[in-house]
Design a protein around this motif. Structure first.
Motif, PDB file in Angstrom:
ATOM      1  N   SER A 198      33.261  57.293  68.033  1.00 33.62           N
ATOM      2  CA  SER A 198      31.262  57.926  67.515  1.00 33.62           C
ATOM      3  C   SER A 198      31.423  58.091  68.387  1.00 33.62           C
ATOM      4  N   TRP A 232      37.083  65.644  62.851  1.00 33.37           N
ATOM      5  CA  TRP A 232      37.934  65.041  64.095  1.00 33.37           C
ATOM      6  C   TRP A 232      38.400  66.559  64.073  1.00 33.37           C
ATOM      7  N   THR A 278      31.040  63.562  61.122  1.00 33.47           N
ATOM      8  CA  THR A 278      31.751  62.943  61.592  1.00 33.47           C
ATOM      9  C   THR A 278      31.801  61.200  62.011  1.00 33.47           C
ATOM     10  N   SER A 279      30.944  60.960  62.405  1.00 36.09           N
ATOM     11  CA  SER A 279      29.832  60.138  63.011  1.00 36.09           C
ATOM     12  C   SER A 279      29.283  58.934  62.709  1.00 36.09           C
ATOM     13  N   GLN A 334      32.453  57.838  60.371  1.00 37.69           N
ATOM     14  CA  GLN A 334      33.597  57.283  60.740  1.00 37.69           C
ATOM     15  C   GLN A 334      32.855  55.691  60.804  1.00 37.69           C
ATOM     16  N   THR A 335      31.441  56.071  61.208  1.00 32.53           N
ATOM     17  CA  THR A 335      30.879  55.073  60.445  1.00 32.53           C
ATOM     18  C   THR A 335      31.079  54.372  59.620  1.00 32.53           C
TER      19      THR A 335
END
Length: 115
Positions: free
Chosen positions: A61, A13, A108-109, A112-113
Motif C-alpha cells: 500500500s 487493485w 485502495t491504499s 488495504q491498511t
C-alpha cells in the motif's frame, strides 16, 4: 475480516492495474507511433511510473501512496494541456487515466491498511 472491504481492495487493485497499464500504453502509442513523439520523451514519461512498479507487483500500500505523489505531476500537466486550444485527444485520455488511477490508488491504499 468481512467480505465487503476485501472485495473493495480486489476491485481497487484491478482498477489500478487497468489504469496503470493504460497510461503506459498511451505513452507508448503517443510517443512511438504518432507524429511528433520521441523516445526521449517516452522515457521521461515512463520512468517515474516504473519506480513504483516493484512495490505494486508485491501489493504494498505504500507504493500506492508514492504512486499518488507521482501522479500529481501528470495530473497538473494534463490539466494545463487540456485547457490549451488545438491539443489532441491524448491529453484528455491522460487526464482521465491519471485522475482515475490517483483516486483508485488512494482509496485502495486506505482500504488495504484498514484491513
Amino acid at each position: 475480516m468481512s467480505e465487503q472491504p476485501q472485495r473493495k481492495v480486489v476491485i481497487g487493485w484491478r482498477l489500478n492495474w487497468i489504469c496503470y497499464i493504460g497510461m503506459m500504453l498511451l505513452f507508448a502509442v503517443w510517443n512511438l507511433f504518432l507524429p511528433g513523439g520521441s523516445i526521449k520523451l517516452w522515457v521521461l514519461q515512463v520512468v517515474p511510473l516504473l519506480l513504483v512498479l516493484p512495490g505494486l507487483i508485491k501489493g504494498h500500500s505504500r507504493s500506492l501512496l508514492w504512486l499518488c505523489f507521482i501522479l500529481l505531476v501528470y495530473i497538473c500537466a494534463a490539466v494545463v494541456d487540456v485547457m490549451m486550444p488545438g491539443r489532441g485527444w491524448q491529453h484528455g485520455a491522460l487526464l482521465v487515466l491519471s485522475l482515475t488511477l490517483f483516486l483508485s490508488a488512494m482509496m485502495t491504499s486506505r482500504w488495504q491498511t484498514a484491513q
